[in-house]
Scaffold this motif. Structure first.
Motif, PDB file in Angstrom:
ATOM      1  N   ALA A 150      42.950  19.810  36.779  1.00 26.52           N
ATOM      2  CA  ALA A 150      43.958  20.190  35.645  1.00 26.52           C
ATOM      3  C   ALA A 150      45.215  19.678  35.562  1.00 26.52           C
ATOM      4  N   ALA A 151      45.778  19.391  36.837  1.00 24.97           N
ATOM      5  CA  ALA A 151      47.307  18.946  36.939  1.00 24.97           C
ATOM      6  C   ALA A 151      47.321  17.524  36.399  1.00 24.97           C
ATOM      7  N   ARG A 152      46.005  16.896  36.487  1.00 27.19           N
ATOM      8  CA  ARG A 152      46.214  15.183  35.877  1.00 27.19           C
ATOM      9  C   ARG A 152      46.707  15.423  34.445  1.00 27.19           C
ATOM     10  N   THR A 153      46.346  16.397  33.541  1.00 28.42           N
ATOM     11  CA  THR A 153      46.485  16.329  32.002  1.00 28.42           C
ATOM     12  C   THR A 153      47.789  17.197  31.862  1.00 28.42           C
ATOM     13  N   THR A 154      48.274  17.924  32.758  1.00 29.66           N
ATOM     14  CA  THR A 154      49.561  18.583  32.166  1.00 29.66           C
ATOM     15  C   THR A 154      50.278  18.812  33.622  1.00 29.66           C
ATOM     16  N   ASP A 155      51.690  19.625  33.346  1.00 29.49           N
ATOM     17  CA  ASP A 155      52.406  19.378  34.270  1.00 29.49           C
ATOM     18  C   ASP A 155      51.909  20.507  35.227  1.00 29.49           C
ATOM     19  N   TRP A 156      51.982  20.292  36.749  1.00 33.36           N
ATOM     20  CA  TRP A 156      51.208  21.056  37.661  1.00 33.36           C
ATOM     21  C   TRP A 156      51.772  22.312  37.794  1.00 33.36           C
ATOM     22  N   ARG A 157      53.025  22.455  37.228  1.00 36.43           N
ATOM     23  CA  ARG A 157      53.637  23.969  37.271  1.00 36.43           C
ATOM     24  C   ARG A 157      52.696  24.775  36.382  1.00 36.43           C
ATOM     25  N   LEU A 158      52.213  24.200  35.208  1.00 41.06           N
ATOM     26  CA  LEU A 158      51.808  24.981  34.139  1.00 41.06           C
ATOM     27  C   LEU A 158      50.311  25.671  34.485  1.00 41.06           C
ATOM     28  N   VAL A 159      49.601  24.459  35.441  1.00 41.88           N
ATOM     29  CA  VAL A 159      48.447  25.032  36.214  1.00 41.88           C
ATOM     30  C   VAL A 159      48.614  26.067  37.165  1.00 41.88           C
ATOM     31  N   VAL A 160      49.703  26.057  38.156  1.00 41.35           N
ATOM     32  CA  VAL A 160      49.801  27.238  38.833  1.00 41.35           C
ATOM     33  C   VAL A 160      50.171  28.440  38.199  1.00 41.35           C
ATOM     34  N   ASP A 161      51.298  28.287  37.093  1.00 40.19           N
ATOM     35  CA  ASP A 161      51.633  29.427  36.456  1.00 40.19           C
ATOM     36  C   ASP A 161      50.372  30.403  35.746  1.00 40.19           C
ATOM     37  N   SER A 162      49.346  29.427  35.332  1.00 42.78           N
ATOM     38  CA  SER A 162      48.243  29.741  34.569  1.00 42.78           C
ATOM     39  C   SER A 162      47.465  30.586  35.480  1.00 42.78           C
ATOM     40  N   LEU A 163      47.465  30.578  36.954  1.00 37.64           N
ATOM     41  CA  LEU A 163      46.760  31.399  37.582  1.00 37.64           C
ATOM     42  C   LEU A 163      47.536  32.785  37.734  1.00 37.64           C
ATOM     43  N   ARG A 164      48.822  32.854  37.478  1.00 39.87           N
ATOM     44  CA  ARG A 164      49.550  34.191  37.890  1.00 39.87           C
ATOM     45  C   ARG A 164      48.944  35.436  37.353  1.00 39.87           C
ATOM     46  N   PRO A 165      48.438  35.395  35.978  1.00 41.13           N
ATOM     47  CA  PRO A 165      47.754  36.620  35.578  1.00 41.13           C
ATOM     48  C   PRO A 165      46.522  37.047  36.194  1.00 41.13           C
ATOM     49  N   ILE A 166      45.895  36.067  36.929  1.00 39.07           N
ATOM     50  CA  ILE A 166      44.806  36.266  37.249  1.00 39.07           C
ATOM     51  C   ILE A 166      44.492  36.206  39.174  1.00 39.07           C
ATOM     52  N   THR A 167      45.857  36.229  39.643  1.00 40.19           N
ATOM     53  CA  THR A 167      45.756  35.973  41.008  1.00 40.19           C
ATOM     54  C   THR A 167      45.296  37.153  41.655  1.00 40.19           C
ATOM     55  N   GLN A 168      45.883  38.407  41.099  1.00 40.95           N
ATOM     56  CA  GLN A 168      45.499  39.669  41.807  1.00 40.95           C
ATOM     57  C   GLN A 168      43.938  39.871  41.674  1.00 40.95           C
ATOM     58  N   MET A 169      43.469  39.623  40.684  1.00 38.60           N
ATOM     59  CA  MET A 169      41.965  39.859  40.218  1.00 38.60           C
ATOM     60  C   MET A 169      41.070  38.698  41.377  1.00 38.60           C
ATOM     61  N   MET A 170      41.436  37.720  41.294  1.00 41.84           N
ATOM     62  CA  MET A 170      41.221  36.496  42.391  1.00 41.84           C
ATOM     63  C   MET A 170      40.972  37.033  43.948  1.00 41.84           C
ATOM     64  N   TRP A 171      42.202  37.530  44.119  1.00 40.32           N
ATOM     65  CA  TRP A 171      42.381  38.050  45.293  1.00 40.32           C
ATOM     66  C   TRP A 171      41.490  39.248  45.874  1.00 40.32           C
ATOM     67  N   ALA A 172      41.487  40.345  44.856  1.00 42.48           N
ATOM     68  CA  ALA A 172      40.599  41.413  44.884  1.00 42.48           C
ATOM     69  C   ALA A 172      39.024  41.100  45.110  1.00 42.48           C
ATOM     70  N   SER A 173      38.705  39.966  44.615  1.00 40.75           N
ATOM     71  CA  SER A 173      37.350  39.433  44.507  1.00 40.75           C
ATOM     72  C   SER A 173      37.013  38.323  45.868  1.00 40.75           C
ATOM     73  N   ALA A 174      38.116  38.355  46.086  1.00 44.53           N
ATOM     74  CA  ALA A 174      37.942  37.559  47.680  1.00 44.53           C
ATOM     75  C   ALA A 174      37.409  38.556  48.915  1.00 44.53           C
ATOM     76  N   ASP A 175      36.525  38.076  49.711  1.00 46.20           N
ATOM     77  CA  ASP A 175      36.335  39.020  51.025  1.00 46.20           C
ATOM     78  C   ASP A 175      37.289  38.612  52.141  1.00 46.20           C
ATOM     79  N   GLY A 176      37.390  39.406  53.111  1.00 50.80           N
ATOM     80  CA  GLY A 176      38.243  39.381  54.452  1.00 50.80           C
ATOM     81  C   GLY A 176      38.288  37.788  54.651  1.00 50.80           C
ATOM     82  N   PRO A 177      37.326  37.191  55.109  1.00 53.15           N
ATOM     83  CA  PRO A 177      37.382  35.874  55.708  1.00 53.15           C
ATOM     84  C   PRO A 177      38.023  34.965  54.704  1.00 53.15           C
ATOM     85  N   LYS A 178      37.621  35.141  53.436  1.00 55.67           N
ATOM     86  CA  LYS A 178      38.124  34.161  52.513  1.00 55.67           C
ATOM     87  C   LYS A 178      39.554  34.261  52.358  1.00 55.67           C
ATOM     88  N   ARG A 179      40.221  35.535  52.213  1.00 53.49           N
ATOM     89  CA  ARG A 179      41.525  35.571  52.227  1.00 53.49           C
ATOM     90  C   ARG A 179      42.151  35.206  53.536  1.00 53.49           C
TER      91      ARG A 179
END
Ligand SMILES: Cc1cc2nc3c(=O)[nH]c(=O)nc-3n(C[C@H](O)[C@H](O)[C@H](O)COP(=O)(O)OP(=O)(O)OC[C@H]3O[C@@H](n4cnc5c(N)ncnc54)[C@H](O)[C@@H]3O)c2cc1C
Length: 348
Positions: A150-179
């Motif tokens: 994704a960072a090849r076509t836009t500033d990497w900061r926008l890619v990182v920031d685009s994850l912010r609204p779903i970071t908690q959800m991704m963390w919640a769906s990760a199991d202990g070993p993945k975390r």
């Protein structure tokens, strides 16, 4: 005690213990007082940093080693030109470095962390990040590949920031070993891309590096010992077995707030742990809580009347350190406490 209207009182005291009995809680205060309530919310913020093991073993005097830069005037008593070691290269380290320099400190500063990574800079006038419509692949390696693509076509900061609204959800769906894998392999990279520097601050840090006053070293401290003028620090550069020695007048611990309750000297945490009213999160990121924020006790039971919010709930939410995220958590908790969570939420 300060009163704000009829419903809010601010009590200037320290809570030493919270006991749950008969469907209510009793808070024991440091001055011997007690407060009874229907429930208590632990919103104690971050715990102070802990000493890196090699440094703790060195038992350096306080004039040489500053264990908690937020509680100590670390810039005082430094001779002109005295060398300083800052342990850590994150935002706390950069804050400390800038404060040293703004107090006129002119000596050499080495900032050291295992990888020597420092926070990237923000850029001005970036467009708002586009929301991530399709949840990225759950595997961490695939997530990294996704971000790089994704960072090849836009500033990497926008890619990182685009994850912010779903970071908690991704963390919640990760199991202990993945975390745990994330914390071991990706966290340092995530931190420096996610928690960035204002451009003017980054410029000041770059200027200090360019002037030769500041350098960043990837490496690990092996041993420290007191000398007449400060401390001798034995350290290994990353990827090398060679042991180097650095002589410094002061060392400042900037490894950031700690999350491991078992290493905490906080009286409230220690007492509640000892009484098994709380237990550490499995990843040693603060308190163990259930999905609604009730603390889990030492027997594995969720408390009915003791809840937690903020950075101490990081093990369950991960992205809950910055104020905008804590606000959302606080709003949800407040609505649950007054039994209003089933009414549609107002915009925060
Ligand atoms: C260097 C640094 C820079 C940061 N920069 C930013 C930033 O730019 N933007 C951002 O959004 N966030 C930033 N943060 C994070 C943010 O400041 C914290 O995560 C946030 O303040 C936590 O809020 P809180 O209310 O949970 O805890 P805090 O703001 O830490 O408040 C905790 C309160 O609880 C009290 N307390 C603790 N124990 C007891 C006890 N036993 N009895 C009575 N009272 C107690 C404390 O005295 C304090 O008043 C930064 C953090 C740090 C360390």
């Amino acid at each position: 005690m300060e009163r704000y209207g009829r419903r809010l009182k601010l009590v200037d005291d320290e809570v030493l213990d919270i006991e749950e009995r008969g469907g209510r809680v009793t808070l024991g205060l440091v001055n011997g007082g007690r407060i009874e309530a229907d429930c208590a919310v632990l919103a104690v913020g971050n715990l102070p940093p802990h000493d890196p093991p090699a440094v703790a073993d060195g038992r350096l005097p306080a004039r040489i080693y500053v264990g908690d830069p937020w509680a100590t005037p670390f810039e005082e008593g430094l001779a002109p030109g005295a060398p300083v070691l800052v342990i850590g290269t994150g935002l706390t380290a950069l804050d400390v470095i800038l404060r040293l320099v703004s107090h006129g400190f002119d000596g050499p500063i080495v900032a050291m962390s295992r990888r020597g990574l420092r926070p990237h800079r923000h850029v001005e006038n970036l467009p708002r990040p586009k929301p991530v419509l399709a949840k990225p692949a759950p595997e961490l390696s695939a997530l990294v590949r996704w971000a790089r693509r994704a960072a090849r076509t836009t500033d990497w900061r926008l890619v990182v920031d685009s994850l912010r609204p779903i970071t908690q959800m991704m963390w919640a769906s990760a199991d202990g070993p993945k975390r745990a894998r994330f914390l071991r392999h990706l966290r340092p990279f995530w931190d420096v891309h996610r928690h960035r520097l204002a451009p003017s601050v980054a410029d000041r840090i770059d200027a200090l590096v360019a002037s030769g006053q500041l350098c960043f070293e990837p490496g690990k401290i092996a041993k420290v010992s007191a000398t007449e003028s400060g401390a001798a620090v034995e350290w290994r550069p990353r990827g090398s077995d060679e042991l180097k020695i650095l002589h410094v007048a002061r060392m400042i611990n900037c490894t950031g707030p700690q999350g491991d309750l078992l290493r905490s000297s906080d009286p409230l945490v220690r007492r509640m742990l000892a009484a098994r009213r709380i237990r550490p999160n499995a990843l040693r990121l603060g308190l163990d809580i259930d999905r609604e924020g009730h603390v889990i006790d030492g027997h594995g039971r969720a408390s009915e009347h003791i809840l937690a919010i903020g950075p101490m709930t990081r093990g369950d939410h991960w992205e809950v350190v910055a104020v905008p995220d804590i606000r959302v958590q606080v709003s949800a908790l407040a609505r649950r406490l007054v039994n209003a969570h089933w009414i549609a939420g107002e915009e925060l």
